[in-house]
Design a protein around this motif. Structure first.
Motif, PDB file in Angstrom:
ATOM      1  N   ASN A 224       0.812  -1.216   0.000  1.00 20.01           N
ATOM      2  CA  ASN A 224       0.000   0.000   0.000  1.00 20.01           C
ATOM      3  C   ASN A 224       0.850   1.273   0.000  1.00 20.01           C
ATOM      4  N   ARG A 225       0.375   2.274  -0.739  1.00 16.95           N
ATOM      5  CA  ARG A 225       1.061   3.572  -0.791  1.00 16.95           C
ATOM      6  C   ARG A 225       0.218   4.699  -0.185  1.00 16.95           C
ATOM      7  N   ARG A 226      -1.006   4.413   0.211  1.00 20.21           N
ATOM      8  CA  ARG A 226      -1.877   5.445   0.772  1.00 20.21           C
ATOM      9  C   ARG A 226      -1.570   5.643   2.261  1.00 20.21           C
ATOM     10  N   PRO A 227      -1.277   6.863   2.704  1.00 20.68           N
ATOM     11  CA  PRO A 227      -1.052   7.114   4.134  1.00 20.68           C
ATOM     12  C   PRO A 227      -2.307   6.802   4.947  1.00 20.68           C
ATOM     13  N   ARG A 228      -2.114   6.171   6.072  1.00 24.12           N
ATOM     14  CA  ARG A 228      -3.180   5.869   7.022  1.00 24.12           C
ATOM     15  C   ARG A 228      -4.308   5.023   6.419  1.00 24.12           C
ATOM     16  N   ALA A 229      -3.989   4.256   5.424  1.00 26.47           N
ATOM     17  CA  ALA A 229      -4.998   3.371   4.835  1.00 26.47           C
ATOM     18  C   ALA A 229      -5.432   2.326   5.872  1.00 26.47           C
ATOM     19  N   GLU A 230      -6.690   1.964   5.805  1.00 24.29           N
ATOM     20  CA  GLU A 230      -7.245   0.993   6.756  1.00 24.29           C
ATOM     21  C   GLU A 230      -7.568  -0.311   6.045  1.00 24.29           C
ATOM     22  N   PHE A 231      -7.133  -1.408   6.639  1.00 22.70           N
ATOM     23  CA  PHE A 231      -7.430  -2.742   6.135  1.00 22.70           C
ATOM     24  C   PHE A 231      -8.090  -3.532   7.267  1.00 22.70           C
ATOM     25  N   ILE A 232      -9.030  -4.386   6.912  1.00 18.70           N
ATOM     26  CA  ILE A 232      -9.803  -5.116   7.923  1.00 18.70           C
ATOM     27  C   ILE A 232      -9.912  -6.591   7.532  1.00 18.70           C
ATOM     28  N   ILE A 233      -9.707  -7.460   8.505  1.00 17.34           N
ATOM     29  CA  ILE A 233     -10.070  -8.873   8.370  1.00 17.34           C
ATOM     30  C   ILE A 233     -11.309  -9.090   9.222  1.00 17.34           C
ATOM     31  N   VAL A 234     -12.358  -9.608   8.628  1.00 23.32           N
ATOM     32  CA  VAL A 234     -13.607  -9.884   9.337  1.00 23.32           C
ATOM     33  C   VAL A 234     -13.771 -11.395   9.440  1.00 23.32           C
ATOM     34  N   ALA A 235     -13.784 -11.891  10.663  1.00 23.71           N
ATOM     35  CA  ALA A 235     -13.950 -13.322  10.902  1.00 23.71           C
ATOM     36  C   ALA A 235     -15.334 -13.578  11.486  1.00 23.71           C
ATOM     37  N   PRO A 236     -15.862 -14.788  11.317  1.00 29.14           N
ATOM     38  CA  PRO A 236     -17.236 -15.051  11.765  1.00 29.14           C
ATOM     39  C   PRO A 236     -17.380 -15.169  13.278  1.00 29.14           C
ATOM     40  N   THR A 237     -16.313 -15.589  13.963  1.00 28.08           N
ATOM     41  CA  THR A 237     -16.381 -15.807  15.410  1.00 28.08           C
ATOM     42  C   THR A 237     -15.142 -15.229  16.077  1.00 28.08           C
TER      43      THR A 237
END
Length: 547
Positions: free
Chosen positions: A108-121
């Motif tokens: 990633n090159r975007r400053p303060r970019a947000e990434f999320i992993i969503v798990a079921p439990t």
């Protein structure tokens, strides 16, 4: 922007040959793709002795996803905005997801970019987080560049302040966020939440503002017949793969082609992309035999999870005996019109209860040539059913989209529509009689009478143990192949819901035993079968008017 074709119409040949399931993508940015693969390959498995790098411990299917995801971003537009991967258990899905998202932080090159992993439990969420942190801690250079906040399950890459959060599923996860990338782990479990479709819609909405935004779904097949948002996403991915739908979604679906026998272990390698790494086909064989010994219910569950076999009909230990023979008797081309064209006589069964029940109708026609029985069904529901049975609301919406369930806004419209359909069959010159539960049928009887269907053509069918004969008749005709049906998902669900209760030498299938699950159209089929088993005389030649 020129849309990329992500269809892979030769997928069946590819999967049987052990080849990549990715289509040819001549516009892929090779330099970016290979840079991402290099980063991915250098990450190490944190929970394996020796902490081997993914260059040897990772599967090619994982590198396929990395190559496609990062090679499809040209700095202005992402040509593959979504990836849908259907991969069986024990193929390192959660570990692969964590590695892909760590790679995303580094690419990633975007400053303060947000990434999320969503798990079921919570458990899966904890595993994904531990794997991501473990990969970072296994490399001294990465460990110095990342800030890990255990209490927040947040990992920040210091050079850009981009961060990765790992969360268990909750409708609030996307509130106020504009993520650059999201990975959904085990969508088939997430889809069971009442708000799953709305949340995934919000996720897509949040990604729109980020031109480089992406959504990755990595999931196993469902333990139950696919429903709701999981079914919708799976069907969409299949359509893209087969060239029916053009969309920026890359399907990576490890499932058997229709012609392949899934019970043969010699074929299992084609749906086990991590074979020889996190799992081996040989280790699956003893578990398979144990599932066979445990019975059809456990075998179907095991096959759905370890071989991605789609369950069309759920079977439980007290299942109706006819359920085991239901699927082989499906004829998808059978419609009500075709049934009426082939039949010399027709019986109709109707069953329904209160506002939170379905109103079920089943039509049985006797083939004029073969004398086989042809069964077609439909159901009606008031919106209150969806409100009171939220756990099944998504499934019922699926049935409505299929055209097998009608959701009526006004109380009484269901009865009118049922009566109209029966009247249409009567005008075709085929109707012998209509069978109903004697309790609570007044409104339906009145609606039929308005359409001149009265007298001995409206028959009360005793329920409970007294309908045991019709239940056993349908069982035998399914088993000997003399009953055909269209293979409607609605009826497969009802058949799977049916629970048998012995009553001396008889058996009964009741709504009380089925619980919150619905069986009304199946009970309607028993009512119709009771009438047809009396061997009614053929009506006069059917009218040229057919519905």
């Amino acid at each position: 922007m020129t849309a990329w074709s992500l269809a892979c119409p030769d997928w069946a040949a590819r999967i049987q040959a052990g080849q990549s399931l990715l289509p040819e993508m001549p516009l892929l940015l090779r330099a970016e793709a290979e840079r991402a693969v290099t980063i991915f390959n250098r990450l190490r498995l944190p929970d394996v002795p020796g902490r081997p790098p993914l260059s040897t411990a990772g599967g090619d299917w994982q590198r396929d996803i990395v190559r496609a995801l990062f090679g499809s971003w040209d700095g202005t537009e992402r040509h593959i905005r979504e990836i849908f991967a259907l991969v069986p258990k024990k193929n390192a899905k959660t570990t692969a997801g964590a590695a892909i998202m760590v790679t995303a932080l580094l690419m990633n090159r975007r400053p303060r970019a947000e990434f999320i992993i969503v798990a079921p439990t919570q458990d899966v969420s904890d595993l994904a987080y531990r794997q991501a942190v473990g990969m970072i801690e296994a490399d001294p250079v990465l460990a110095a560049k990342f800030h890990v906040q255990e209490h927040l399950k947040r990992i920040t890459y210091r050079p850009t302040n981009a961060f990765l959060k790992v969360k268990s599923f909750d409708p609030k996860i996307v509130t106020g966020t504009k993520p650059a990338g999201i990975l959904l782990d085990e969508l088939h479990v997430i889809a069971e939440a009442p708000d799953a479709d709305r949340v995934i819609g919000q996720i897509r909405g949040g990604l729109i503002s980020q031109p480089e935004g992406f959504l990755i779904t990595i999931t196993t097949q469902s333990e139950r017949p696919p429903a709701g948002v999981f079914r919708a996403e799976l069907m969409k991915a299949r359509k893209v793969r087969d060239g029916v739908l053009q969309a920026p979604i890359l399907p990576v679906l490890y499932e058997f082609p229709p012609e392949v026998e899934w019970r043969d272990p010699a074929n299992w390698k084609m749906v086990t992309p991590n074979d020889g790494r996190s799992i081996t086909v040989q280790r699956l064989v003893p578990d398979y035999h144990a599932a066979v010994e445990a019975g059809e219910e456990e075998l179907r569950r095991w096959a759905s999870q370890h071989l991605n076999v789609e369950i069309g009909l759920a079977l439980l230990s007290d299942a109706w005996a006819g359920a085991e023979h239901w699927e082989p008797q499906a004829d998808p081309d059978l419609t009500l019109n075709q049934l009426l064209r082939r039949a010399d006589v027709v019986t109709v069964g109707i069953d329904g209860g209160g506002l939170d029940d379905l109103l079920g109708l089943s039509v049985i026609g006797r083939d004029a040539i073969t004398r086989d029985w042809l069964l077609w069904s439909r159901a009606w529901a008031h919106p209150i059913v969806l409100e009171r049975r939220k756990s099944e609301a998504a499934r019922m919406q699926d049935f409505a989209r299929d055209g097998d369930l009608r959701i009526v806004a006004r109380l009484g419209d269901d009865v009118e529509e049922v009566a109209d359909l029966v009247a249409d069959i009567d005008r075709a010159g085929l109707l012998h009689a209509v069978g109903l539960d004697p309790v609570g049928i007044g409104g339906i009887v009145d609606a039929l009478a308005e359409r001149h269907i009265t007298g001995d053509r409206v028959v009360g069918i005793p329920q409970g143990w007294r309908i045991s004969g019709a239940i056993k008749t349908l069982e035998r005709k399914l088993a000997d192949g003399t009953l055909r049906h269209p293979g409607q998902a609605l009826m497969a669900w009802c058949v799977g819901n049916a629970r048998v209760e012995p009553r001396g030498n008889a058996v009964t299938i009741t709504k009380q035993a089925a619980g919150k699950a619905k069986i009304d159209p199946l009970v309607a089929a028993f009512n119709a079968a009771e009438l047809m088993s009396r061997n009614p005389e053929a009506r006069s030649a059917p009218s040229i008017f057919l519905i």
